[in-house]
Every structure is written in C-alpha cells, then in structure tokens.
Design a protein around this motif. Sequence first.
Motif, PDB file in Angstrom:
ATOM      1  N   ARG A 116      -7.619  -2.250   0.586  1.00 43.72           N
ATOM      2  CA  ARG A 116      -6.927  -3.127  -0.357  1.00 43.72           C
ATOM      3  C   ARG A 116      -5.745  -2.360  -0.934  1.00 43.72           C
ATOM      4  O   ARG A 116      -5.906  -1.429  -1.700  1.00 43.72           O
ATOM      5  CB  ARG A 116      -7.867  -3.581  -1.461  1.00 43.72           C
ATOM      6  CG  ARG A 116      -8.706  -4.767  -1.076  1.00 43.72           C
ATOM      7  CD  ARG A 116      -9.853  -4.950  -2.015  1.00 43.72           C
ATOM      8  NE  ARG A 116     -10.941  -4.028  -1.706  1.00 43.72           N
ATOM      9  CZ  ARG A 116     -12.092  -4.007  -2.355  1.00 43.72           C
ATOM     10  NH1 ARG A 116     -12.291  -4.834  -3.358  1.00 43.72           N
ATOM     11  NH2 ARG A 116     -13.041  -3.174  -2.023  1.00 43.72           N
ATOM     12  N   ARG A 144      -4.344  -3.536 -18.688  1.00 44.09           N
ATOM     13  CA  ARG A 144      -4.071  -2.616 -17.583  1.00 44.09           C
ATOM     14  C   ARG A 144      -2.903  -1.715 -17.966  1.00 44.09           C
ATOM     15  O   ARG A 144      -1.869  -2.181 -18.425  1.00 44.09           O
ATOM     16  CB  ARG A 144      -3.713  -3.411 -16.328  1.00 44.09           C
ATOM     17  CG  ARG A 144      -3.414  -2.561 -15.110  1.00 44.09           C
ATOM     18  CD  ARG A 144      -2.856  -3.443 -14.022  1.00 44.09           C
ATOM     19  NE  ARG A 144      -3.866  -4.339 -13.510  1.00 44.09           N
ATOM     20  CZ  ARG A 144      -4.660  -4.062 -12.473  1.00 44.09           C
ATOM     21  NH1 ARG A 144      -4.535  -2.895 -11.862  1.00 44.09           N
ATOM     22  NH2 ARG A 144      -5.546  -4.923 -12.062  1.00 44.09           N
ATOM     23  N   VAL A 158     -12.177 -16.597  -4.246  1.00 44.94           N
ATOM     24  CA  VAL A 158     -10.951 -17.393  -4.375  1.00 44.94           C
ATOM     25  C   VAL A 158     -11.250 -18.850  -4.048  1.00 44.94           C
ATOM     26  O   VAL A 158     -10.975 -19.756  -4.826  1.00 44.94           O
ATOM     27  CB  VAL A 158      -9.841 -16.847  -3.453  1.00 44.94           C
ATOM     28  CG1 VAL A 158      -8.618 -17.750  -3.474  1.00 44.94           C
ATOM     29  CG2 VAL A 158      -9.455 -15.442  -3.884  1.00 44.94           C
ATOM     30  N   GLY A 174      -1.815 -11.456 -11.489  1.00 46.42           N
ATOM     31  CA  GLY A 174      -1.581 -10.731 -10.252  1.00 46.42           C
ATOM     32  C   GLY A 174      -0.190 -10.135 -10.202  1.00 46.42           C
ATOM     33  O   GLY A 174      -0.020  -8.951  -9.883  1.00 46.42           O
ATOM     34  N   ALA A 218       0.135  -7.341 -12.677  1.00 43.58           N
ATOM     35  CA  ALA A 218      -0.494  -6.114 -12.176  1.00 43.58           C
ATOM     36  C   ALA A 218       0.435  -5.403 -11.195  1.00 43.58           C
ATOM     37  O   ALA A 218       0.540  -4.171 -11.218  1.00 43.58           O
ATOM     38  CB  ALA A 218      -1.825  -6.440 -11.509  1.00 43.58           C
ATOM     39  N   MET A 219       1.112  -6.159 -10.360  1.00 41.86           N
ATOM     40  CA  MET A 219       2.045  -5.546  -9.405  1.00 41.86           C
ATOM     41  C   MET A 219       3.164  -4.824 -10.141  1.00 41.86           C
ATOM     42  O   MET A 219       3.566  -3.718  -9.773  1.00 41.86           O
ATOM     43  CB  MET A 219       2.669  -6.608  -8.490  1.00 41.86           C
ATOM     44  CG  MET A 219       1.727  -7.257  -7.513  1.00 41.86           C
ATOM     45  SD  MET A 219       1.125  -6.112  -6.255  1.00 41.86           S
ATOM     46  CE  MET A 219      -0.603  -6.197  -6.597  1.00 41.86           C
ATOM     47  N   CYS A 259      -3.641  -3.012  -3.186  1.00 42.30           N
ATOM     48  CA  CYS A 259      -3.416  -3.042  -4.636  1.00 42.30           C
ATOM     49  C   CYS A 259      -4.315  -2.044  -5.356  1.00 42.30           C
ATOM     50  O   CYS A 259      -4.167  -1.837  -6.553  1.00 42.30           O
ATOM     51  CB  CYS A 259      -3.646  -4.434  -5.190  1.00 42.30           C
ATOM     52  SG  CYS A 259      -5.374  -4.961  -5.195  1.00 42.30           S
ATOM     53  N   GLN A 260      -5.258  -1.442  -4.658  1.00 39.00           N
ATOM     54  CA  GLN A 260      -6.185  -0.513  -5.299  1.00 39.00           C
ATOM     55  C   GLN A 260      -5.908   0.937  -4.904  1.00 39.00           C
ATOM     56  O   GLN A 260      -6.636   1.832  -5.303  1.00 39.00           O
ATOM     57  CB  GLN A 260      -7.628  -0.828  -4.877  1.00 39.00           C
ATOM     58  CG  GLN A 260      -8.021  -2.269  -5.092  1.00 39.00           C
ATOM     59  CD  GLN A 260      -8.837  -2.445  -6.343  1.00 39.00           C
ATOM     60  OE1 GLN A 260     -10.000  -2.119  -6.370  1.00 39.00           O
ATOM     61  NE2 GLN A 260      -8.212  -2.940  -7.384  1.00 39.00           N
ATOM     62  N   PHE A 262      -7.483 -19.873  -8.691  1.00 44.62           N
ATOM     63  CA  PHE A 262      -6.367 -20.238  -7.809  1.00 44.62           C
ATOM     64  C   PHE A 262      -6.646 -21.603  -7.214  1.00 44.62           C
ATOM     65  O   PHE A 262      -7.724 -21.849  -6.681  1.00 44.62           O
ATOM     66  CB  PHE A 262      -6.218 -19.202  -6.693  1.00 44.62           C
ATOM     67  CG  PHE A 262      -5.911 -17.823  -7.204  1.00 44.62           C
ATOM     68  CD1 PHE A 262      -6.846 -16.809  -7.111  1.00 44.62           C
ATOM     69  CD2 PHE A 262      -4.687 -17.544  -7.795  1.00 44.62           C
ATOM     70  CE1 PHE A 262      -6.569 -15.537  -7.600  1.00 44.62           C
ATOM     71  CE2 PHE A 262      -4.404 -16.281  -8.284  1.00 44.62           C
ATOM     72  CZ  PHE A 262      -5.348 -15.267  -8.189  1.00 44.62           C
ATOM     73  N   CYS A 298      -4.099 -11.646  -6.070  1.00 46.96           N
ATOM     74  CA  CYS A 298      -4.793 -11.511  -7.352  1.00 46.96           C
ATOM     75  C   CYS A 298      -4.440 -10.238  -8.105  1.00 46.96           C
ATOM     76  O   CYS A 298      -4.596 -10.175  -9.314  1.00 46.96           O
ATOM     77  CB  CYS A 298      -6.303 -11.568  -7.145  1.00 46.96           C
ATOM     78  SG  CYS A 298      -6.991 -10.035  -6.474  1.00 46.96           S
ATOM     79  N   GLY A 299      -3.987  -9.228  -7.374  1.00 47.83           N
ATOM     80  CA  GLY A 299      -3.605  -7.978  -8.020  1.00 47.83           C
ATOM     81  C   GLY A 299      -4.756  -7.161  -8.573  1.00 47.83           C
ATOM     82  O   GLY A 299      -4.536  -6.136  -9.219  1.00 47.83           O
ATOM     83  N   MET A 300      -5.998  -7.615  -8.373  1.00 44.77           N
ATOM     84  CA  MET A 300      -7.110  -6.881  -8.965  1.00 44.77           C
ATOM     85  C   MET A 300      -8.217  -6.567  -7.980  1.00 44.77           C
ATOM     86  O   MET A 300      -9.325  -6.251  -8.368  1.00 44.77           O
ATOM     87  CB  MET A 300      -7.685  -7.631 -10.177  1.00 44.77           C
ATOM     88  CG  MET A 300      -8.053  -9.065  -9.912  1.00 44.77           C
ATOM     89  SD  MET A 300      -8.538  -9.944 -11.418  1.00 44.77           S
ATOM     90  CE  MET A 300     -10.225  -9.392 -11.603  1.00 44.77           C
ATOM     91  N   GLY A 301      -7.934  -6.686  -6.696  1.00 38.73           N
ATOM     92  CA  GLY A 301      -8.891  -6.223  -5.696  1.00 38.73           C
ATOM     93  C   GLY A 301      -9.978  -7.189  -5.291  1.00 38.73           C
ATOM     94  O   GLY A 301     -10.959  -6.774  -4.682  1.00 38.73           O
ATOM     95  N   ILE A 302      -9.813  -8.484  -5.588  1.00 37.43           N
ATOM     96  CA  ILE A 302     -10.885  -9.396  -5.189  1.00 37.43           C
ATOM     97  C   ILE A 302     -10.484 -10.391  -4.111  1.00 37.43           C
ATOM     98  O   ILE A 302     -11.345 -10.960  -3.447  1.00 37.43           O
ATOM     99  CB  ILE A 302     -11.470 -10.181  -6.391  1.00 37.43           C
ATOM    100  CG1 ILE A 302     -10.362 -10.961  -7.102  1.00 37.43           C
ATOM    101  CG2 ILE A 302     -12.169  -9.268  -7.355  1.00 37.43           C
ATOM    102  CD1 ILE A 302     -10.647 -12.444  -7.125  1.00 37.43           C
ATOM    103  N   CYS A 303      -9.203 -10.604  -3.888  1.00 37.75           N
ATOM    104  CA  CYS A 303      -8.803 -11.642  -2.948  1.00 37.75           C
ATOM    105  C   CYS A 303      -8.676 -11.143  -1.515  1.00 37.75           C
ATOM    106  O   CYS A 303      -8.720 -11.931  -0.582  1.00 37.75           O
ATOM    107  CB  CYS A 303      -7.502 -12.308  -3.369  1.00 37.75           C
ATOM    108  SG  CYS A 303      -6.034 -11.287  -3.113  1.00 37.75           S
ATOM    109  N   PHE A 304      -8.461  -9.834  -1.334  1.00 38.11           N
ATOM    110  CA  PHE A 304      -8.351  -9.210  -0.018  1.00 38.11           C
ATOM    111  C   PHE A 304      -7.135  -9.656   0.788  1.00 38.11           C
ATOM    112  O   PHE A 304      -7.089  -9.441   1.995  1.00 38.11           O
ATOM    113  CB  PHE A 304      -9.630  -9.444   0.812  1.00 38.11           C
ATOM    114  CG  PHE A 304     -10.751  -8.539   0.404  1.00 38.11           C
ATOM    115  CD1 PHE A 304     -11.540  -8.840  -0.698  1.00 38.11           C
ATOM    116  CD2 PHE A 304     -10.997  -7.359   1.080  1.00 38.11           C
ATOM    117  CE1 PHE A 304     -12.559  -7.997  -1.103  1.00 38.11           C
ATOM    118  CE2 PHE A 304     -12.021  -6.509   0.696  1.00 38.11           C
ATOM    119  CZ  PHE A 304     -12.794  -6.832  -0.399  1.00 38.11           C
ATOM    120  N   GLU A 305      -6.148 -10.260   0.134  1.00 32.28           N
ATOM    121  CA  GLU A 305      -4.950 -10.647   0.865  1.00 32.28           C
ATOM    122  C   GLU A 305      -4.014  -9.466   1.073  1.00 32.28           C
ATOM    123  O   GLU A 305      -3.126  -9.511   1.904  1.00 32.28           O
ATOM    124  CB  GLU A 305      -4.199 -11.754   0.106  1.00 32.28           C
ATOM    125  CG  GLU A 305      -4.923 -13.084   0.120  1.00 32.28           C
ATOM    126  CD  GLU A 305      -4.818 -13.783   1.468  1.00 32.28           C
ATOM    127  OE1 GLU A 305      -5.246 -13.201   2.480  1.00 32.28           O
ATOM    128  OE2 GLU A 305      -4.310 -14.905   1.515  1.00 32.28           O
TER     129      GLU A 305
END
Lengths: 396, 81, 454
Positions: free
Chosen positions: B65, C63, C407, C150, C153-154, B67-68, C134, B46-53
Amino acid sequence: MNNSAYDVVIVGAGIVGAACTDELAHRGLRVVVVDGDIIGSGATAAGMGHIVVMDDSDAQFALTRYSQQLWQELRPELPDDVEYEQCGTIWVAADEGEMLEVRRKRDYYAKRGVPTEALDPQALYRLEPNLRRGLAGGLLVPEDGVLYPPCAARFLMERAQKRGAKLHLGVPVAQIGRGQVRLRDGTEIAAEIIVNAAGAFAAELTPGLEIKKRKGHLVITDRYPGFVRHQLVELGYLKSAHSVSGDSVAFNVQPRRTGQILIGSSRQYGAEHKEVENSMLVRMLQRAQEYMPGLAQLSTVRTWTGFRAATPDKLPLIGPWVGSTTGSTTGNTTGEAAGGATGDQSIFLATGHEGLGITTSLGTARILADQITRTKPQIPIEPYLPTRTAKEYAHA
Amino acid sequence: MRSEITVTVNGKPVVVPSGTTVAVAMMLAGQACRTSVSGEPRGPLCGMGICFECRVAIDGISHCRGCQVLCELGMQVTTEK
Amino acid sequence: MRTGNASDYREVKQMNREAQRHFEILVIGGGPAGMAAAARAAEAGARVGIVDDNFGFGGQIWRSESNGARSDNGKKTESSQWVERVRASGAIALCGLRVVHQPEPGVLLAENLDSFYEFTYEKLVLATGAREIFLPFPGWTLPNVMGAGGLQAMVKCGLPVRGKRVVVAGAGPLLLAVAVYLRKHGAEIPVICEQASWGSLAKFGLALFSWPKKILQGFQLKRDLVGIPIAANSWPLAAHGQQAIESVTISRAGKNENIPCDYLACGFHLIPNIELPQLLGCAVNSGFVQVDDFQTTTVPSIFCAGEPTSVGGVELALIEGQIAGLAAAGRRIEAKSLFGKRRKARGFARLLDRTFRLRPELRSLSLSDTMVCRCEDVSYSRLRQHSSWRAAKLHTRCGMGPCQGRVCGPATQFLFDWNPDSVRPPVFPTRVETLAAITGPSQLQHSEVTGGQS
C-alpha cells in the motif's frame, strides 16, 4: 396416481442438486428445487472447485473420470464467470517412496486411457519453480481442471430453469418423505420422487443416513499470477482423505484464474461449528509453506471453512434410499427393493460426495436420472447405490 | 531545510522531499498506482490504508500500500498490473 | 512529536522489535480516543501499550505532517498536547503495526511491513476510529478522485496542491475542515458541495450554540471559509477525464454544472471501523459497538471508545477515551466524573447523525456499468441482480477483494439495503507467515524485554 405439479423435488441447491435438476429437466421431467438458502451456499461455496480424477478405488476412478469427461464436453457452453481452467494437477512426490506411488498411478491411468506424465525433479521445477528444492518429482495429470463452483451451480440452475425447472429458495426444509416435502413455513410440495441432495445436512432430513460432516479450512491470497500454475497436491493428501477419524492437513494449492491462490486442505471429524480454528489454520499453512516456502510472504485476504459430506466407504450415495438402518438386506440393485422397513419408495439420494462434489456432480446427475427414468447407465452403478450400505458398512 | 531523495517510478527517476509516501510519489510522477481487473488506471482513494487502490510493487514486492510506505532512497516502484 | 521521516520510521521498527509483548492495558488505535485512553490509564499506574498502523499518533483527524512541518503556526494544538501527554505518561508506543487477528482471548496478532508480533493483554481498549463512506458515481474510479480525508492525508504526506483546483463534495463537517486545510496549502476551491439541505445545515449551525467550544470553532471555520462557495442540496453526478480527472459535473440547485478541476475530494460522512470489535465478539447495534456507561463492551475485558461507539467527533472521542482508560485501570470514580461532559458531547453526535444523513438521490447516481466493487471490478448492473450481500459476494466476488468489503460494503448497504456478513479473520490482509506463526495456548510466552519509552 400423482396429481401434483412435479415429478421430482430436489432438496439442495448446491452443485449436485443443480446438476441433478438440470439433467432431469433435460429429460423432460417436471422438477422443483428447494433450499433454505441461496444457490450454492454450502460446500459448493466453500470448496476448491477442482475437477480431478482420483484412483482411491476403481469405483471412485470410474465416477470421477466419467464426470470429468462430462465437464470437458460442457466446457464450451460455460460462461466466463465459471472460470473453467484446465490447469492440470501435479501430484507431488517428496521422496522415492512417493515416486513409487507416482509410477503406480501413471500405470493405472495409462491402462484406462487417462493421459499423465511422470516428472523428474528438473521437469517438476520447470513447471512449478516455487516448489521447495529436494522433492523427488511428481505426476502431471493434464486433463484435470478447476472452476468457480457457485457460478457453475448457478449456470446449471439457470439452464434447468430454461428447461422448465422451478426454484423455491429461502425457506428451510423441515421434513421429507412419502412423496412430500414440508418446508418450515408449512408449505407442502408433493412429487413421486424426492431427491436428498442436501450434502452435509442430508442426514438431518433422512434419519439413518450415515453421513458425517467433515470440516475443511481454506485460505485465499491476493493476486499473484504465475506463482502457481497447476493444482498441486502432495501424495500424502490420500492419507488425509483416507482416514476415517482424526484431524489431518495436506498440502493442496490451486491457482484461480484471477491469479489468487487457494490454499488447503484440512479435514476434521466431529467439528460442528463454522468458526475458523487457529490450530487447523496454523497446521495447514505450515504444511503449505513446507512445500512452497514462497507462500510465507504472500498476502492472505480471507479464511473460511466448509463441511464436506462423508460416507463410511468414501463413495457417494446415488439412487433409491433403503429406509432405516434396520432396512432391507436383500441386495437388490433396482428401485423395487427400496423403502425397506419403512416402505417409503419416494426418496432418492444424491449425496455423500466428500471432497469430490464438484468433480462428480455431472456424473451423479446422469446416474441418478438414469435410475429415475430407467435408462441404462453409462458406467456400472452398484458401488454408489444406497442399497450397498446395508451389507457393505460392515466391511468399511 | 528538508532533504530530498530520489526514487525510481516505472523506470524514471523522481525527486521527492523526505517524508513523502510512495503513493504521493506515484501521483507526482503522473503514474497510476495500479491497473484494475478490467484495465482501468487507479490511484489512491482513502489515504488511510483500507481501500487498497494505491497498491504498487516496491523493489519487486507486490501489493504494497503506497500510502503507508515512506519513500526511501533508491526504491524501485512500479505500477501494479 | 514523531515526525515520520525515514529515519524515524526505522527507529519505530527497532523499538517494536525491542518492546514488551505483555500489557495490562492494550489500546488499539492512536487517534484522539486511543491517546486519551492510553494517557489516563498509564497515569493511573497501569502498564499500557498503544498500537497504531501509522508512523505516529493522531489517527486520521489529527494526522501529523509526515515531513514534520507544523501547520498550526507553532502553537500547541490540542493534538500535540495529547501526544506529549501520552509520551509523558509512560505508555509504550507501538507504531506502524496493524492488528489482524485474535488467536485466543487475551492475545492479539499484529503485523507490519516485515514482521509480526503477538501481544497479550488483560484489558483491551478499542479505539479503531472511522473511515469515509464512498458512494459510486460515473467516473469515481478515475485517478485523483479521492476521499476528502483521503486527499488531506495525501497532502500531509507530501502532495503539493498549491495552485491546484480541488472540488470538495459529499457529506459531513469533514468537508469543511478539509477545504480549509487545502486552501491553507494554496489550493483553489471552486465549491464545497454538501448533499444535506440548507434547512439541515441551518439547524446544525444554530445547534452549535449548545456547545460553546464548537461556536468558537464555528467562527474560526467561517473566517477560514470566507470566499469558498458552499452549495447545499448539491452532489457529484459524474467525474470526467482520460487518465485522471479533468472535470466534475455536479448537481446544484436542480441544475447541472461542469467544473474543471485537478482533484475531487469526495466523501459521504463516516462509518465506524467495527471489524476488530466484531471479531473479538463485541455486540454491535445498528452498526455501532454496544458499550455501557464505563465504555465496556459486551465482552467484560474489552472497552471501546470514539467513533466505533458513535460518530461524534474529536471532543466525544477524547472524553470516551478517558473514561475507557480510567475504567480499564480500575478508576471508576474518576471515570464517572466525566459522565456529564460525555452526555453533552453525545448530543453533538446525535446532531451530526441527523444533519448529514445521506439523501435517497445518492442511490441513483450509478449507471449500469459504474463499478461498485473496485477490487474486483463488479458493476452496478451485475450487483443489482442479487438479493443479498452474501449472494452478490458469492456470485460476483464483490467484497472478496483485499479491501474486504470496507469500500463496497457500506456502498451496497446504502444502495441496496443489504446487510453485511459476519467477520472472519484476518481483519486485514495478512501474510501467510503471520497466520502460520500463531502459537498455541501452551506455547505462549510473555516476553518481558524492557523496551524504550515513546
């Protein structure tokens, strides 16, 4: 005499209801289970899932030990998602006073064939390095375990169904009595015997039942495999479970097979709503951090509450119901005196398990089925009979 | 001119421009951030800190995380089991 | 503008430690709606704080590049204008902080990587934005399969995509914006797969004429998109690869096509972040927070603006944010003057909703062993056995992982028509010490150390 399709209706699809359904179906009776919600939606969904022997009283010990052994026998058949782990319990002693209690318990269990091991501080920290320093030791009970209750309840229900039991879920129960269960949508189900296994809601269906809701809070963390290896309980837990009034917390953590850590425990009387209460949460977490300071940095994923069904003498009610509070005081221990002032002989109880519902579910089912099928029970059942309450409540 | 910093990913040094997040550093190093419950390699979603992958262990602390968190010099990052 | 590099981040942590804890108006979310609310409220004289979990403001859509690079050729973008305006207004910036719980009305508990804070407020503006939806399909859990936002953002946080092949797929105008952005950074975009039909897209394009600003954006977008094939009626069927994605099979004009790629940027439009509003007791209707004309929720001291009230894009978010900020500051007449603009912008939200509604074919993408819950690895076939979200959660653990259903919740809602559960604290995973530190009502202090300005 009985033209209905069923011999028994079980009210409540929690772990106790599921165990009873399974056992009665196993003995060839025609059983149907009713519940307004899904399988295992009440205390079964909320609880820690421990299988633990307790020695608060001889009667409590007898039932928990009997039931624990039944779980061990069942273990090979349990599917993976029940997550049965024989991780053992360590009763943690904070000081020398509590070590005396450790030795008392060790002797008590030794006399009764329950293996235990008293731990000095070095042994304690070898087993659980994340406990705070300065503790006096503990008692390891290696045969205790944990499992995931909703899946255990579902396993028992599915096995019961294979044995012919029927499920009728999703419609709340309005009234039970005199061989009839009436649901809120008007459906009526008749059977010679109705088992009230409704847990915290049992008193709503059987007026006069002295069952109080005892709210508990729980927190689960993210995965931290190896942080805790055994179920850990402070000896003060007993004080918390003992009290008949007031709010209390006690240190009680448990590892899940996933590596997540369950943090409890708390007890409140008189709280009727499900909301998480910050005051209890804070007290419980602070108590937990006192015993395991490393918990502070762990990430919590969920908090929730549940309601235990508590009786005045802390033992469950298993057997024929005596009727109203003005009912029989003849003290008979078989089914004949049941019904008391109201004369309703159809209601049996399997409820009031407080924090030991998971542990004693299998034993409860056996004892209940023994009474219904007039088979000799494998342990003395007088302490759990509802008929005891008429004369024993005065002493509670 | 942007500065560069070195972090360690699964034991190997990786040089990244300043302002790079740990999750991106894992991607640049070709390493999965975490291994799922059933053993699959996982990376950011997700790139925004909610998916935790994108969870990684940073300097021994698990469940960060990626990404954070911005890369800082000397960080030790490992794929989370 | 905060650049977000390491020394700035340390500065942010220091400022948080010194900052005030009590605010007349506290704004949660530093995207367009939050910035608009904070700026207007502070300009009206209120003591305003604005909380966001990123290093700097902008939210997701605006962002900033975390290395400070400007991708706008140095022009003052609308985004940077608002950041300046917030700074100039005197609102206190509280970055890198995530709100996790409300211990009691008027108090919020927030956490960052190494500390926690309790803030008190008189009025609250919730501008918590939205996240991508998703949907599962075979191979979607492979590394380098990401959301469209996502992946963007990366890239903004340092991922180079020059010379890389990126297939962009899913639903919504975000796909186009992301494709343009990635191309600007040197990526090769073989195709953009939009699941909506050509008819819907055409209507969308025509309807843009109602919004002059959007026409301009539309023309700019068209210019930027020249050379990138857009396929409507198209969606991903499966991602393939060993340790990461190597190719994706898409459905296009009824035929399957396999496209080698380095990344798959795939998101199916947006769903609002309503967890915090729900926790605070705000009523929700069909998944959106209910607000009145002054952006007030059903809780009188709480306002809500932007995506959580309806997914409507930046322009609507800015207007709603301003109305909320002004209303919170008691400037209702000024707020009212924006009602007309909002009405127009809301039309765009309705258009978005109509155009990018997800088509039923997307429900059948999963195979029985496709993971739906990624935190707990629960497959499609295991979930399908259950009749409700609660039953599935209880028996498979779907939704019990750290994503707290963010998700898998929207996915299962779409796949099985399940209704989500009620929200319990914490709304984000939170450290034990943070929850254990909640102070009771009698012990709460309003600490008023004068802190720095943003």
